[in-house]
Design an enzyme around this catalytic site. Structure first.
Site, PDB file in Angstrom:
ATOM      1  N   ALA A   1       1.583  -3.312  -0.356  1.00 27.94           N
ATOM      2  CA  ALA A   1       0.384  -2.565   0.026  1.00 27.94           C
ATOM      3  C   ALA A   1       0.586  -1.110  -0.379  1.00 27.94           C
ATOM      4  O   ALA A   1       1.723  -0.653  -0.540  1.00 27.94           O
ATOM      5  CB  ALA A   1       0.180  -2.675   1.532  1.00 27.94           C
TER       6      ALA A   1
ATOM      7  N   GLY B   1       3.523  -6.667   0.418  1.00 26.31           N
ATOM      8  CA  GLY B   1       2.205  -7.284   0.235  1.00 26.31           C
ATOM      9  C   GLY B   1       2.115  -8.064  -1.060  1.00 26.31           C
ATOM     10  O   GLY B   1       1.372  -9.028  -1.163  1.00 26.31           O
TER      11      GLY B   1
ATOM     12  N   GLU C   1       3.531 -11.334  -0.307  1.00 28.18           N
ATOM     13  CA  GLU C   1       2.610 -12.027   0.597  1.00 28.18           C
ATOM     14  C   GLU C   1       1.391 -12.538  -0.166  1.00 28.18           C
ATOM     15  O   GLU C   1       0.834 -13.582   0.156  1.00 28.18           O
ATOM     16  CB  GLU C   1       2.202 -11.108   1.748  1.00 28.18           C
ATOM     17  CG  GLU C   1       3.369 -10.880   2.704  1.00 28.18           C
ATOM     18  CD  GLU C   1       3.063  -9.877   3.782  1.00 28.18           C
ATOM     19  OE1 GLU C   1       2.742  -8.729   3.420  1.00 28.18           O
ATOM     20  OE2 GLU C   1       3.133 -10.211   4.962  1.00 28.18           O
TER      21      GLU C   1
ATOM     22  N   GLU D   1       9.186  -3.985   4.301  1.00 29.15           N
ATOM     23  CA  GLU D   1       8.406  -3.213   5.281  1.00 29.15           C
ATOM     24  C   GLU D   1       9.269  -2.586   6.374  1.00 29.15           C
ATOM     25  O   GLU D   1       8.925  -1.540   6.917  1.00 29.15           O
ATOM     26  CB  GLU D   1       7.341  -4.107   5.923  1.00 29.15           C
ATOM     27  CG  GLU D   1       6.191  -4.478   5.003  1.00 29.15           C
ATOM     28  CD  GLU D   1       6.447  -5.717   4.158  1.00 29.15           C
ATOM     29  OE1 GLU D   1       7.601  -6.198   4.100  1.00 29.15           O
ATOM     30  OE2 GLU D   1       5.473  -6.223   3.562  1.00 29.15           O
TER      31      GLU D   1
HETATM   32  N1  CO8 Z   1       2.315   2.181  -2.548  1.00 25.73           N
HETATM   33  C1  CO8 Z   1       1.856   3.271  -3.199  1.00 25.73           C
HETATM   34  N2  CO8 Z   1       2.397   3.718  -4.363  1.00 25.73           N
HETATM   35  C2  CO8 Z   1       3.415   3.009  -4.882  1.00 25.73           C
HETATM   36  C3  CO8 Z   1       3.939   1.851  -4.255  1.00 25.73           C
HETATM   37  C4  CO8 Z   1       3.330   1.431  -3.040  1.00 25.73           C
HETATM   38  N3  CO8 Z   1       3.709   0.308  -2.397  1.00 25.73           N
HETATM   39  N4  CO8 Z   1       4.954   1.373  -5.017  1.00 25.73           N
HETATM   40  C5  CO8 Z   1       5.062   2.196  -6.070  1.00 25.73           C
HETATM   41  N5  CO8 Z   1       4.137   3.192  -5.995  1.00 25.73           N
HETATM   42  C6  CO8 Z   1       3.920   4.297  -6.948  1.00 25.73           C
HETATM   43  C7  CO8 Z   1       5.016   5.357  -6.800  1.00 25.73           C
HETATM   44  O1  CO8 Z   1       4.695   6.259  -5.741  1.00 25.73           O
HETATM   45  C8  CO8 Z   1       4.969   6.018  -8.151  1.00 25.73           C
HETATM   46  O2  CO8 Z   1       3.843   6.880  -8.210  1.00 25.73           O
HETATM   47  P1  CO8 Z   1       3.995   8.373  -8.828  1.00 25.73           P
HETATM   48  O3  CO8 Z   1       4.330   8.133 -10.293  1.00 25.73           O
HETATM   49  O4  CO8 Z   1       2.634   8.954  -8.619  1.00 25.73           O
HETATM   50  O5  CO8 Z   1       5.102   9.046  -8.082  1.00 25.73           O
HETATM   51  C9  CO8 Z   1       4.671   4.838  -9.109  1.00 25.73           C
HETATM   52  O6  CO8 Z   1       4.096   3.827  -8.294  1.00 25.73           O
HETATM   53  C10 CO8 Z   1       5.926   4.275  -9.752  1.00 25.73           C
HETATM   54  O7  CO8 Z   1       6.865   3.932  -8.723  1.00 25.73           O
HETATM   55  P2  CO8 Z   1       8.417   4.399  -8.708  1.00 25.73           P
HETATM   56  O8  CO8 Z   1       8.563   5.707  -9.421  1.00 25.73           O
HETATM   57  O9  CO8 Z   1       8.919   4.317  -7.305  1.00 25.73           O
HETATM   58  O10 CO8 Z   1       9.063   3.242  -9.630  1.00 25.73           O
HETATM   59  P3  CO8 Z   1      10.587   2.711  -9.573  1.00 25.73           P
HETATM   60  O11 CO8 Z   1      10.741   1.809 -10.752  1.00 25.73           O
HETATM   61  O12 CO8 Z   1      11.534   3.852  -9.415  1.00 25.73           O
HETATM   62  O13 CO8 Z   1      10.692   1.815  -8.211  1.00 25.73           O
HETATM   63  C11 CO8 Z   1       9.958   0.165  -6.614  1.00 25.73           C
HETATM   64  C12 CO8 Z   1       9.960   0.620  -8.088  1.00 25.73           C
HETATM   65  C13 CO8 Z   1      11.378  -0.261  -6.188  1.00 25.73           C
HETATM   66  C14 CO8 Z   1       9.016  -1.049  -6.511  1.00 25.73           C
HETATM   67  C15 CO8 Z   1       9.480   1.317  -5.703  1.00 25.73           C
HETATM   68  O14 CO8 Z   1       8.261   1.851  -6.236  1.00 25.73           O
HETATM   69  C16 CO8 Z   1       9.197   0.911  -4.275  1.00 25.73           C
HETATM   70  O15 CO8 Z   1      10.135   0.739  -3.499  1.00 25.73           O
HETATM   71  N6  CO8 Z   1       7.910   0.794  -3.903  1.00 25.73           N
HETATM   72  C17 CO8 Z   1       7.512   0.503  -2.549  1.00 25.73           C
HETATM   73  C18 CO8 Z   1       7.734  -0.954  -2.243  1.00 25.73           C
HETATM   74  C19 CO8 Z   1       7.405  -1.258  -0.801  1.00 25.73           C
HETATM   75  O16 CO8 Z   1       7.980  -0.736   0.134  1.00 25.73           O
HETATM   76  N7  CO8 Z   1       6.428  -2.170  -0.603  1.00 25.73           N
HETATM   77  C20 CO8 Z   1       6.007  -2.595   0.714  1.00 25.73           C
HETATM   78  C21 CO8 Z   1       4.792  -1.815   1.129  1.00 25.73           C
HETATM   79  S1  CO8 Z   1       4.350  -2.105   2.835  1.00 25.73           S
HETATM   80  C22 CO8 Z   1       3.480  -3.528   2.789  1.00 25.73           C
HETATM   81  O17 CO8 Z   1       3.288  -4.109   1.744  1.00 25.73           O
HETATM   82  C23 CO8 Z   1       2.916  -4.021   4.103  1.00 25.73           C
HETATM   83  C24 CO8 Z   1       1.625  -4.688   3.792  1.00 25.73           C
HETATM   84  C25 CO8 Z   1       1.006  -5.480   4.875  1.00 25.73           C
HETATM   85  C26 CO8 Z   1      -0.110  -6.396   4.302  1.00 25.73           C
HETATM   86  C27 CO8 Z   1      -0.588  -6.001   2.927  1.00 25.73           C
HETATM   87  C28 CO8 Z   1      -1.790  -6.669   2.399  1.00 25.73           C
HETATM   88  C29 CO8 Z   1      -2.272  -5.991   1.151  1.00 25.73           C
END
Ligand code: CO8
Length: 278
Positions: A67, A128, A131, A151
């Site tokens: 998400a 997400g 999921e 999460e």
């Molecule tokens: N949300 C918003 N932006 C994101 C997300 C995210 N989940 N993941 C990546 N991005 C953005 C980054 O902020 C970045 O943006 P910017 O260039 O503007 O800074 C861009 O995407 C590229 O990301 P990274 O630079 O971080 O890329 P890396 O290759 O270094 O890392 C990762 C990749 C490991 C995937 C890393 O981006 C990461 O850890 N992302 C978050 C993953 C996460 O925690 N996901 C769980 C989210 S919570 C959730 O899903 C609960 C949901 C409940 C139900 C959902 C139904 C839809």
């Protein structure tokens, strides 16, 4: 084909709809607009009489990185609760046609696509994203796929069905490890745990493999495919005796179809059946 800002819809085969998540600068993180596009595109394909199966995929780098954290971060309890945040997530699980998920890269677990024959190319799904993939009917992974429910590292738990669908799929102990530590597993481990059908190692890639599988499903009689999906999904909701009864009743009802007469006659006449989907 309809145009969506965050999703590309194509027809690699007349009977197969390919839905590609397309929000590359956020690694396909699922914000409200993105999710609305995904569910509209899937619903449209589900209702299209020409489509027999759907494939859902992301990019090589990420199926979906969960998400959208930036959209979620300032939400209050009152907003989340009164708007029933994520309730529309279950739309995907209600699709009637098979969905195959082809996953490459990151897939943070959000497994609400469950009851759909969605071929999700699992290159990677986190939170997400996982999921979402978990809501697909069949999951294929690229060797690069990384799946997880991170999460816990954000101070929350999965909210798109991860705790429930994963536990049913891979058992309590492994689900606890994923949900309580946020550990990301690779494609090999996901295959070993039965989280994905298989890792696609062919050079042609996971999306092609998903399309091939979707074509095969779409080549069968649609009434029987719909019944097969409905019956398998009932196994997750009903007791064994209720599920067996439900399956038998659906089986009986297929004797009212032309496809049953055609399928069995073709077998007796040693020829290929010609389905009319009726
Ligand atoms: N949300 C918003 N932006 C994101 C997300 C995210 N989940 N993941 C990546 N991005 C953005 C980054 O902020 C970045 O943006 P910017 O260039 O503007 O800074 C861009 O995407 C590229 O990301 P990274 O630079 O971080 O890329 P890396 O290759 O270094 O890392 C990762 C990749 C490991 C995937 C890393 O981006 C990461 O850890 N992302 C978050 C993953 C996460 O925690 N996901 C769980 C989210 S919570 C959730 O899903 C609960 C949901 C409940 C139900 C959902 C139904 C839809």
């Amino acid at each position: 084909l309809a145009y969506y800002e965050n999703v590309i819809v194509s027809k690699p085969d007349p009977a197969v709809a390919l839905i590609t998540l397309n929000r590359p600068n956020a690694l396909n993180a699922l914000n409200a607009a993105h999710f609305n596009d995904i569910s509209s595109a899937l619903r449209e394909a589900d209702q299209d009489p020409a489509t027999g199966a759907m494939v859902i995929t992301g990019s090589d780098k990420a199926f979906a990185a969960g998400a959208d954290i930036k959209e979620m971060k300032d939400k209050t309890f009152a907003e989340a609760y009164t708007s029933n945040y994520l309730a529309n997530w279950e739309v995907i699980a209600k699709l009637r046609k098979p969905v195959i998920a082809a996953v490459s890269g990151y897939a943070h677990c959000h497994t609400s696509l469950g009851n759909v024959a969605i071929y999700v190319t699992l290159v990677g799904k986190l939170g997400g994203g996982l999921e979402l993939a978990l809501q697909a009917d069949i999951l294929l992974a690229a060797p690069s796929a990384k799946l997880g429910q991170p999460e816990i590292n954000l101070g929350v738990i999965p909210g798109g069905g991860g705790t429930q669908r994963l536990a049913r799929l891979i058992g309590k102990s492994r689900t606890m490890e994923m949900v309580l530590t946020g550990r990301i597993i690779d494609a090999e481990e996901a295959e070993r745990w039965g989280l994905v059908n298989r890792v696609v190692r062919e050079d042609s890639g996971v999306v092609d493999a998903a399309i091939k599988l979707a074509k095969e499903v779409a080549s069968k009689g649609r009434v029987a495919v719909t019944a097969g999906k409905e019956a398998v999904n009932a196994a997750f909701e009903l007791s064994l005796s209720e599920g067996l009864r439900f399956e038998r009743r659906l089986f009986h009802s297929l004797f009212a179809t032309k496809d049953q007469k055609e399928g069995m006659t073709a077998f007796a006449e040693k020829r290929k059946p010609e389905w009319t989907h009726s």
